[in-house]
Design an enzyme around this catalytic site. Structure first.
Site, PDB file in Angstrom:
ATOM      1  N   LYS A  64      33.124  41.465  22.445  1.00  0.00           N
ATOM      2  CA  LYS A  64      33.597  41.249  23.819  1.00  0.00           C
ATOM      3  C   LYS A  64      32.585  41.858  24.780  1.00  0.00           C
ATOM      4  O   LYS A  64      31.852  42.788  24.430  1.00  0.00           O
ATOM      5  CB  LYS A  64      34.974  41.842  24.033  1.00  0.00           C
ATOM      6  CG  LYS A  64      35.115  43.336  23.996  1.00  0.00           C
ATOM      7  CD  LYS A  64      34.813  44.120  25.224  1.00  0.00           C
ATOM      8  CE  LYS A  64      35.346  43.568  26.491  1.00  0.00           C
ATOM      9  NZ  LYS A  64      34.932  44.479  27.620  1.00  0.00           N
ATOM     10  N   THR A  80      29.444  47.519  28.689  1.00  0.00           N
ATOM     11  CA  THR A  80      30.853  47.381  28.254  1.00  0.00           C
ATOM     12  C   THR A  80      30.973  46.289  27.254  1.00  0.00           C
ATOM     13  O   THR A  80      31.327  45.165  27.549  1.00  0.00           O
ATOM     14  CB  THR A  80      31.862  47.055  29.345  1.00  0.00           C
ATOM     15  OG1 THR A  80      31.762  48.029  30.329  1.00  0.00           O
ATOM     16  CG2 THR A  80      33.307  47.057  28.818  1.00  0.00           C
ATOM     17  N   GLU A  98      29.537  38.113  34.137  1.00  0.00           N
ATOM     18  CA  GLU A  98      30.411  37.883  35.293  1.00  0.00           C
ATOM     19  C   GLU A  98      29.747  36.950  36.297  1.00  0.00           C
ATOM     20  O   GLU A  98      28.716  37.272  36.872  1.00  0.00           O
ATOM     21  CB  GLU A  98      30.796  39.225  35.905  1.00  0.00           C
ATOM     22  CG  GLU A  98      31.779  39.970  34.987  1.00  0.00           C
ATOM     23  CD  GLU A  98      32.096  41.387  35.421  1.00  0.00           C
ATOM     24  OE1 GLU A  98      31.343  41.927  36.228  1.00  0.00           O
ATOM     25  OE2 GLU A  98      33.104  41.930  34.924  1.00  0.00           O
ATOM     26  N   ASN A 119      33.672  41.363  41.221  1.00  0.00           N
ATOM     27  CA  ASN A 119      33.523  42.818  41.253  1.00  0.00           C
ATOM     28  C   ASN A 119      33.963  43.453  42.553  1.00  0.00           C
ATOM     29  O   ASN A 119      34.167  44.658  42.630  1.00  0.00           O
ATOM     30  CB  ASN A 119      32.089  43.204  40.910  1.00  0.00           C
ATOM     31  CG  ASN A 119      31.851  43.054  39.427  1.00  0.00           C
ATOM     32  OD1 ASN A 119      32.499  43.730  38.645  1.00  0.00           O
ATOM     33  ND2 ASN A 119      30.974  42.140  39.052  1.00  0.00           N
TER      34      ASN A 119
END
Lengths: 419, 419
Positions: free
Chosen positions: B193, B204, B287, B414
């Site tokens: 992920k 992350t 993102e 974000n």
């Protein structure tokens, strides 16, 4: 008028006056339309000190320096400049030998028009990278600017100069100060441009300073370099350092006021405040920027460590988008701090984080905020200028940077601004 | 199925098969809804090797490491892990002593349910920073996952696991390979992920690998670390390295196939390709990302210099917005190269830049592009994956990174994803 910021208060002996670069005695300036920019926009500027001056210069540290930077840095006498020619709309960067020849021709033509040796003329360019200068237009522009110069000692000419050096700046950045020294009053004049590709170490940023105090070359160099270190080298919009950054300061003694030790310190203080106000206005005018943050990192193990942490936070797109979203997302600040410390091999290091007077992290742990503090934090996040403190638990070195948020408008501007 | 990328071709002896983490023999997995995420979304995952396994782990280098990272790294036996428990929605980072106690309790409960010593259990978390775990929900989730585990050897369970570790990922990232070695066929299974806070050095980002080959702990460690260096450590979405990154690989020998030197090299090749495919899919799913670039820097003076230049280009918001705008703005690439070289004190250094087969800068100067090349360049800018080369004129060290563009959607995500 000089931009204002709570981060850059003027000392009481410095008073804004009209006139920009021409407020100090003995300077003439011009701004004309050469045709490089469309629609008759002003795009070529010239400045002349009518008498010999001491000068000081700082340039980008980008290894791919533009032709005008290389020419001026390497073959002008940056301690005794008397004039500068500036064009906007084309950076003359990554343009090879032709670019160097074009910059040299700009300098030669300006020197001939002004009857100066070429070594006393500086050249600056800002705009698109990798396109050769349209020299016919530039040459006509230089002739027009030189012709306008004798009349260029007033407020209108200073405004033309400031307008002619702009690229994507929303506002012209200019102003002047009366500085009341014990020895008499001297003046400082300013014109700056810049809003994208801005990083500590001066990015697509030009700044010109005039002064009519009577100081030595060494004194002027110290004053200017110190002020640049405390202002333009402490700002970041997008962490990108341009190929063209230049700060040039001219000091011609035309006021006949010769400051002593105290007077010099006061002149330095006024110069520091003015350049910081201009630098902060560059951040505030940063591409798409909606707010300006001042971040002070304390308690680092050394100066380099303090700088690294401050820049990691200031350049984090996650931190910058959080400020755009008015979200006091201190977790992203912690993440950026940790990343910078991790690179230097630190282990887990508690840190305090405060947004203005609200302490949000203490000894590495989230603080419990009561209702009042939460309301205050909400209020802070909507301020146009926000003061942030990061306290590391080291010996105590400090660093400060000024940065903008990252917004939809930044993406729009930079996805659409085209080669 | 394993994500596909032209940048990560599979070797001919490796064939995608269904089953994800459970494709290799002897692994059971589960993904359940603990209630940390809303609307009954899966958010807690568990993996067990039914027999003792060798294992290898790599963690974030962020100094502000999350509690589960600190716990696992410092007090689990990362060479002999047999199980892992993962929660999504809360990163358990910057949570102080309570956070460490919570992570330890997650490990203890899992160990008890699975009848393993605590040292053989790893803990991972991903999600919001700075919020304590809702332990009641987590404890119920652990019990539910442990209860589901005995039945968790099939494709559906593997999909649940992959879904339960997601945060803002658009797609689950999972797959499995049949690897035909000279000694027999073994299998690799994967679930990963990650899509924001992604930088070289694993941000992350969580990745779990299962394998049923019979290899030694040292062999498995070398294979996994090499593959991570060539994949997750070479990607960047936003240059931000998270507090929680973890890659865990379990190899339990259940196939009874013991590869020799050649077989080990082949297994490594398959593992490299699979982790690179997953890493590139993390960039592609970055993102707001709309395209993925591979950038290779050649001719640097040393490995560090090659890396610095590659990362400066890959993390430049100006370069990233240009790719979003489909604009082959090589001037911004030159600017980023120059900034990285300037930091190391290089002087003007000619560079070549190519977009796929179109050379756009040669020896530091813009190339003259004819109509065909201009058309080809336009075509390239609309590809989903773009191959870039930067040639410095140094001795020849190389580095490669994979990066995404910077888009309006990144800013939206974000600025709105809130604490």
């Amino acid at each position: 008028m000089l931009p204002q910021s709570r981060f850059a208060p003027l000392p009481p002996f410095a008073k804004p006056v009209p006139g920009g670069l021409t407020a100090p005695k003995g300077f003439k300036v011009a701004g004309v339309a050469s045709g490089v920019k469309r629609k008759g926009k002003l795009d070529l500027a010239m400045l002349l000190s009518e008498r010999p001056a001491v000068s000081a210069a700082t340039f980008t540290s980008n290894a791919v320096a533009a032709a005008p930077v290389r020419l001026t840095r390497e073959s002008s006498d940056c301690a005794h400049l008397q004039a500068v020619v500036v064009n906007a709309g084309n950076a003359n960067a990554v343009t090879g030998k032709q670019g160097l020849a074009d910059a040299a021709r700009m300098r030669l033509l300006t020197a001939n028009h002004l009857r100066l040796p070429v070594e006393q003329v500086a050249v600056c360019s800002t705009g698109l990278i990798g396109v050769h200068l349209p020299m016919e237009k530039i040459e006509r522009g230089i002739a027009a600017a030189a012709a306008a110069l004798p009349a260029g000692g007033d407020v209108a000419a200073a405004e033309d100069f400031a307008a002619a050096i702009r690229t994507t700046d929303k506002h012209a950045k200019t102003g002047a100060l009366d500085v009341a020294l014990p020895e008499g009053t001297v003046r400082l004049g300013f014109a700056a441009k810049g809003c994208g590709m801005i990083s500590p170490n001066m990015a697509t940023m030009l700044c010109f300073v005039t002064c009519d105090a009577a100081v030595s070359g060494d004194e002027w160099t110290t004053l200017l370099h110190t002020a640049v270190d405390r202002s333009f080298n402490r700002i970041t919009v997008d962490g990108q350092e341009s190929t063209n950054d230049t700060v040039l300061g001219f000091c011609n003694g035309a006021s006949s006021v010769r400051p002593g030790t105290e007077g010099l310190a006061m002149l330095g203080e006024a110069l520091d405040a003015a350049l910081l106000a201009l630098a902060v206005s560059i951040v505030a005018d940063g591409e798409g920027s909606t707010r300006t943050m001042r971040l002070t990192v304390t308690g680092a193990k050394d100066q380099e460590g303090a700088e690294a942490v401050a820049r990691a936070v200031a350049n984090s797109p996650l931190v910058k988008t959080a400020f755009y979203g008015r979200d006091p997302n201190w977790g992203r600040i912690m993440q950026a701090i940790g990343q910078a410390l991790g690179r230097e091999g630190h282990t887990h290091l508690p840190a305090g984080i405060a947004y203005e007077d609200v302490v949000i992290v203490e000894e590495g742990h989230p603080a419990d905020l009561d209702e009042d503090h939460t309301a205050r934090l909400h209020e802070i996040m909507h301020q146009p200028e926000i003061d942030l403190t990061v306290a590391l638990n080291g010996p105590g070195e400090e660093a400060t940077v000024y940065f903008s948020d990252l917004t939809h408008a930044y993406v729009t501007l930079n996805a659409e601004y085209s080669t």
